[in-house]
Motif scaffolding. Structure first.
Motif, PDB file in Angstrom:
ATOM      1  N   ALA A  11     -24.034  55.067   8.197  1.00  0.00           N
ATOM      2  CA  ALA A  11     -23.338  55.561   9.143  1.00  0.00           C
ATOM      3  C   ALA A  11     -21.881  55.884   8.319  1.00  0.00           C
ATOM      4  O   ALA A  11     -21.135  56.707   8.675  1.00  0.00           O
ATOM      5  CB  ALA A  11     -22.789  54.389  10.290  1.00  0.00           C
ATOM      6  N   LEU A  14     -22.399  58.960   6.110  1.00  0.00           N
ATOM      7  CA  LEU A  14     -22.171  60.278   6.779  1.00  0.00           C
ATOM      8  C   LEU A  14     -21.058  60.518   7.421  1.00  0.00           C
ATOM      9  O   LEU A  14     -20.696  61.443   8.377  1.00  0.00           O
ATOM     10  CB  LEU A  14     -23.379  60.263   7.739  1.00  0.00           C
ATOM     11  CG  LEU A  14     -24.708  60.239   7.231  1.00  0.00           C
ATOM     12  CD1 LEU A  14     -25.814  60.172   8.506  1.00  0.00           C
ATOM     13  CD2 LEU A  14     -25.087  61.526   6.396  1.00  0.00           C
ATOM     14  N   HIS A  15     -19.787  59.668   7.519  1.00  0.00           N
ATOM     15  CA  HIS A  15     -18.739  59.710   8.182  1.00  0.00           C
ATOM     16  C   HIS A  15     -17.940  61.122   7.683  1.00  0.00           C
ATOM     17  O   HIS A  15     -17.807  61.128   6.358  1.00  0.00           O
ATOM     18  CB  HIS A  15     -17.853  58.540   8.123  1.00  0.00           C
ATOM     19  CG  HIS A  15     -16.792  58.252   9.053  1.00  0.00           C
ATOM     20  ND1 HIS A  15     -15.427  59.085   9.227  1.00  0.00           N
ATOM     21  CD2 HIS A  15     -16.742  57.679  10.234  1.00  0.00           C
ATOM     22  CE1 HIS A  15     -14.732  58.864  10.153  1.00  0.00           C
ATOM     23  NE2 HIS A  15     -15.436  57.984  10.799  1.00  0.00           N
ATOM     24  N   MET A 127     -16.778  50.159  10.840  1.00  0.00           N
ATOM     25  CA  MET A 127     -18.127  50.108  10.324  1.00  0.00           C
ATOM     26  C   MET A 127     -18.343  49.023   9.019  1.00  0.00           C
ATOM     27  O   MET A 127     -19.126  48.466   8.698  1.00  0.00           O
ATOM     28  CB  MET A 127     -18.728  51.654   9.938  1.00  0.00           C
ATOM     29  CG  MET A 127     -18.913  52.592  10.994  1.00  0.00           C
ATOM     30  SD  MET A 127     -19.225  53.946  10.612  1.00  0.00           S
ATOM     31  CE  MET A 127     -19.186  54.873  12.058  1.00  0.00           C
ATOM     32  N   ALA A 192     -20.005  64.632  15.130  1.00  0.00           N
ATOM     33  CA  ALA A 192     -20.628  63.556  14.161  1.00  0.00           C
ATOM     34  C   ALA A 192     -20.164  61.999  14.372  1.00  0.00           C
ATOM     35  O   ALA A 192     -20.703  61.127  14.411  1.00  0.00           O
ATOM     36  CB  ALA A 192     -20.409  64.052  12.822  1.00  0.00           C
ATOM     37  N   LEU A 196     -22.435  58.902  15.443  1.00  0.00           N
ATOM     38  CA  LEU A 196     -22.274  57.700  14.496  1.00  0.00           C
ATOM     39  C   LEU A 196     -21.698  56.545  15.198  1.00  0.00           C
ATOM     40  O   LEU A 196     -22.457  55.500  14.935  1.00  0.00           O
ATOM     41  CB  LEU A 196     -21.445  57.960  13.334  1.00  0.00           C
ATOM     42  CG  LEU A 196     -22.229  59.058  12.338  1.00  0.00           C
ATOM     43  CD1 LEU A 196     -21.181  59.633  11.227  1.00  0.00           C
ATOM     44  CD2 LEU A 196     -23.468  58.663  11.572  1.00  0.00           C
ATOM     45  N   SER A 197     -20.856  56.780  15.852  1.00  0.00           N
ATOM     46  CA  SER A 197     -20.092  55.620  16.578  1.00  0.00           C
ATOM     47  C   SER A 197     -21.158  55.020  17.787  1.00  0.00           C
ATOM     48  O   SER A 197     -21.360  53.527  17.970  1.00  0.00           O
ATOM     49  CB  SER A 197     -18.627  55.910  17.238  1.00  0.00           C
ATOM     50  OG  SER A 197     -17.764  56.308  16.217  1.00  0.00           O
ATOM     51  N   LEU A 200     -24.467  53.613  16.032  1.00  0.00           N
ATOM     52  CA  LEU A 200     -24.264  52.215  15.474  1.00  0.00           C
ATOM     53  C   LEU A 200     -23.807  51.220  16.502  1.00  0.00           C
ATOM     54  O   LEU A 200     -24.061  49.994  16.371  1.00  0.00           O
ATOM     55  CB  LEU A 200     -23.192  52.213  14.195  1.00  0.00           C
ATOM     56  CG  LEU A 200     -23.084  51.149  13.421  1.00  0.00           C
ATOM     57  CD1 LEU A 200     -24.366  50.787  12.722  1.00  0.00           C
ATOM     58  CD2 LEU A 200     -22.296  51.410  12.310  1.00  0.00           C
TER      59      LEU A 200
END
Length: 213
Positions: A11, A14-15, A127, A192, A196-197, A200
Motif C-alpha cells: 500500500a 503504490l501510493h 500506513m 488509487a 488503497l485506503s 488496507l
C-alpha cells in the motif's frame, strides 16, 4: 506479522503522491542526484520508525492480551477505521474538480534538502503508523523477523527505487516514460488513494477485531 507487513508495504509503495513528487524531482536540474536524496530520506524515515518501535519493545513482543499488546491492536484498529473513513471521504470528492497543489509543481526546482524534507512529509503516515503498530509484535530472536523487516522497507521503497534506477541508467528513455507515468498517475490518483485506503483499512480493522477477540 509477515503478511500484514507485506500488505502495508504494498500500500505504501503504490501510493501515488510520493511517486509524483519523485518524477517532478527527476525532471528538474540534477534530478538524479535530488531523486537519490529523496529515496534515501524516504528509506531512512521508514527505518527510523521501525528502530524506535524496536527500541521501545526491546525486540521482544509483548504477551498476547497484555496491556501493551492490546494497545498495539487498538492502535491498529483505530488506524484501520481511519483509513476506511478517509477512503470514503476521498471517494465522495472524486467527482469534484481539483487543482494540483502549487508546491508540487515547485519540486522541479527544489534543492536536495527540500527533496529530503518532502520525502518525510509525503510518507503516507497512516500506513506507516500501521506498520509501526505491527512491528510491536516483532521477535528479533527469529531470523524470519529480520528478513520481514528488511523486505518491508525495500518493498515500501520499491516504486521510488525503480524510478530512480531507471532515470540513472536509462536517462533518455526515462524522461519520456516517467512523464507518461505522471499523466496516468495524475488522472487516477484519487481512485488509487480510495482503493488503497479502503482495502488496507478493512484488512487492518478485520485483523484487529480478530486479535482482540
Amino acid at each position: 506479522m509477515t503478511l500484514d507487513m507485506i500488505l502495508i508495504g504494498l500500500a505504501i509503495t503504490l501510493h501515488p503522491l510520493p511517486a509524483m513528487a519523485l518524477i517532478l524531482l527527476l525532471s528538474g536540474d540534477r534530478g538524479v542526484r535530488k531523486g537519490l536524496v529523496f529515496v534515501l530520506a524516504w528509506l531512512a524515515c521508514l527505518v527510523l520508525v521501525i528502530a524506535c518501535v524496536l527500541l521501545f519493545t526491546g525486540g521482544d513482543p509483548p504477551k498476547k492480551h497484555s496491556v501493551p499488546s492490546t494497545a498495539a491492536v487498538a492502535a491498529k484498529l483505530a488506524i484501520g477505521v481511519g483509513l476506511i473513513l478517509y477512503g470514503a471521504y476521498k471517494h465522495r470528492k472524486e467527482s469534484r474538480p481539483r487543482e494540483e497543489p502549487a508546491w508540487l509543481g515547485r519540486l522541479r526546482n527544489a534543492s536536495s534538502w527540500s527533496g529530503a524534507g518532502m520525502a518525510v512529509l509525503l510518507q503516507p503516515w497512516g500506513m506507516v503508523a500501521a506498520g509501526a503498530a505491527t512491528v510491536v509484535n516483532a521477535d528479533l530472536s527469529q531470523g524470519l523477523t529480520w528478513l520481514t523487516l528488511m523486505f518491508y522497507c525495500l518493498l515500501s521503497t520499491s516504486t521510488l527505487l525503480a524510478m530512480e534506477l531507471y532515470a540513472t541508467f536509462r536517462p533518455a528513455r526515462a524522461n519520456a516514460r516517467l512523464q507518461e507515468l505522471m499523466r496516468a498517475i495524475t488522472t487516477h490518483q484519487d481512485q488509487a488513494v480510495v482503493v488503497l485506503s479502503l482495502a488496507l483499512g478493512f484488512w487492518l480493522t478485520g485483523r484487529a477485531i480478530f486479535e482482540l477477540t
